[in-house]
Design an enzyme around this catalytic site. Sequence first.
Site, mmCIF file in Angstrom:
data_model
loop_
_atom_site.group_PDB
_atom_site.id
_atom_site.type_symbol
_atom_site.label_atom_id
_atom_site.label_comp_id
_atom_site.label_asym_id
_atom_site.label_seq_id
_atom_site.Cartn_x
_atom_site.Cartn_y
_atom_site.Cartn_z
ATOM 1 N N GLY A 63 0.861 -1.237 -0.115
ATOM 2 C CA GLY A 63 0.032 0.074 0.092
ATOM 3 C C GLY A 63 0.960 1.367 -0.024
ATOM 4 O O GLY A 63 2.032 1.073 0.521
ATOM 5 N N GLN A 68 2.943 9.917 1.186
ATOM 6 C CA GLN A 68 4.388 9.256 1.264
ATOM 7 C C GLN A 68 5.185 9.532 0.121
ATOM 8 O O GLN A 68 6.423 9.010 0.148
ATOM 9 C CB GLN A 68 4.194 7.567 1.335
ATOM 10 C CG GLN A 68 3.572 7.363 2.637
ATOM 11 C CD GLN A 68 3.200 5.676 2.708
ATOM 12 O OE1 GLN A 68 2.445 5.224 2.000
ATOM 13 N NE2 GLN A 68 4.220 5.070 3.268
ATOM 14 N N CYS A 110 5.428 0.090 7.654
ATOM 15 C CA CYS A 110 4.980 1.007 7.097
ATOM 16 C C CYS A 110 6.120 1.666 6.302
ATOM 17 O O CYS A 110 7.444 1.772 6.774
ATOM 18 C CB CYS A 110 4.702 2.284 7.511
ATOM 19 S SG CYS A 110 4.034 3.824 6.712
ATOM 20 N N LEU A 111 5.944 1.741 4.836
ATOM 21 C CA LEU A 111 7.241 2.096 4.099
ATOM 22 C C LEU A 111 7.833 3.621 4.506
ATOM 23 O O LEU A 111 9.099 3.542 4.098
ATOM 24 C CB LEU A 111 6.962 2.298 2.583
ATOM 25 C CG LEU A 111 6.315 1.012 1.883
ATOM 26 C CD1 LEU A 111 6.047 1.500 0.267
ATOM 27 C CD2 LEU A 111 7.592 -0.239 1.697
ATOM 28 N N HIS A 152 -4.965 1.324 6.948
ATOM 29 C CA HIS A 152 -3.768 1.829 7.126
ATOM 30 C C HIS A 152 -3.484 3.215 6.017
ATOM 31 O O HIS A 152 -3.154 4.197 6.472
ATOM 32 C CB HIS A 152 -2.505 0.833 7.059
ATOM 33 C CG HIS A 152 -0.907 1.111 6.857
ATOM 34 N ND1 HIS A 152 -0.370 1.038 7.907
ATOM 35 C CD2 HIS A 152 -0.392 2.122 6.256
ATOM 36 C CE1 HIS A 152 0.946 1.610 7.815
ATOM 37 N NE2 HIS A 152 0.819 2.209 6.721
ATOM 38 N N GLU A 153 -3.820 2.722 4.875
ATOM 39 C CA GLU A 153 -3.743 3.882 3.900
ATOM 40 C C GLU A 153 -4.650 5.041 3.912
ATOM 41 O O GLU A 153 -4.089 6.103 3.917
ATOM 42 C CB GLU A 153 -3.866 3.316 2.416
ATOM 43 C CG GLU A 153 -3.081 2.210 1.937
ATOM 44 C CD GLU A 153 -1.458 2.509 2.384
ATOM 45 O OE1 GLU A 153 -1.108 3.656 2.246
ATOM 46 O OE2 GLU A 153 -0.820 1.691 2.831
ATOM 47 N N HIS A 156 -3.336 7.291 6.671
ATOM 48 C CA HIS A 156 -2.023 8.160 5.886
ATOM 49 C C HIS A 156 -3.045 9.416 5.306
ATOM 50 O O HIS A 156 -2.261 10.542 5.481
ATOM 51 C CB HIS A 156 -1.537 7.526 4.642
ATOM 52 C CG HIS A 156 -0.293 6.770 5.196
ATOM 53 N ND1 HIS A 156 0.921 7.068 5.997
ATOM 54 C CD2 HIS A 156 -0.093 5.334 5.207
ATOM 55 C CE1 HIS A 156 1.832 6.166 6.073
ATOM 56 N NE2 HIS A 156 1.178 5.038 5.699
HETATM 57 NI NI NI Z 1 2.333 3.265 5.564
#
Ligand code: NI
Length: 187
Positions: A63, A68, A110-111, A152-153, A156
């Site tokens: 995701g 991000q 998370c990235l 999660h997204e 964000h």
């Molecule tokens: Ni994330």
Amino acid sequence: MADNSTTSETPSATQAARKIYKIVKYPDPILEKPTAPVTKFDAELEQLAEDMFASMYAAQGVGLAAPQIGLSVRIAVVDVTAGKNPEAKIVLANPEIIHAEGEKREEEGCLSVPGFRGYVMRPHFVTLRAQNAKGETFEMRGEDLLARAFCHEIDHLHGILFLQHLSMLRRDLIKRKIKKLIKKGEW
Ligand code: NI
């Protein structure tokens, strides 16, 4: 959201011309800022969505939300197969959760917080309403990892990181470790 599986490969179907964005890392303030809704659904937005998929696959994620990659816009992409199934690609423009059911506590990453994971309670089932890259409204139900990725997204897009769902102890530990890494120039 970071990939949970151990094997990840860049899909061969990814076009060579795709732009691979650098992933913005915590504590960049853009990650904690609510996004502006998508209002223009045009070729540029479709290209952005494809570039986001390519960037997500390159980073081995499942995701990726626009903040991000440094854009404070309400769009995210999800593919819990990490590029293995082209039909699993989901573009979420202006998404909102319209129904949630059950609870599940699983490890999450998370990235934008690479190398750190933590247990987060999320709904087991989630139904969302969103627009695709063409502006068409759809509803979709997700279970387990997909429900988790949706939450999660969408978090964000509201400026919320998974760190905020951790215990204070775990969150502070991760933040301290990141501070140390920043000091050493390793972040
Ligand atoms: Ni994330």
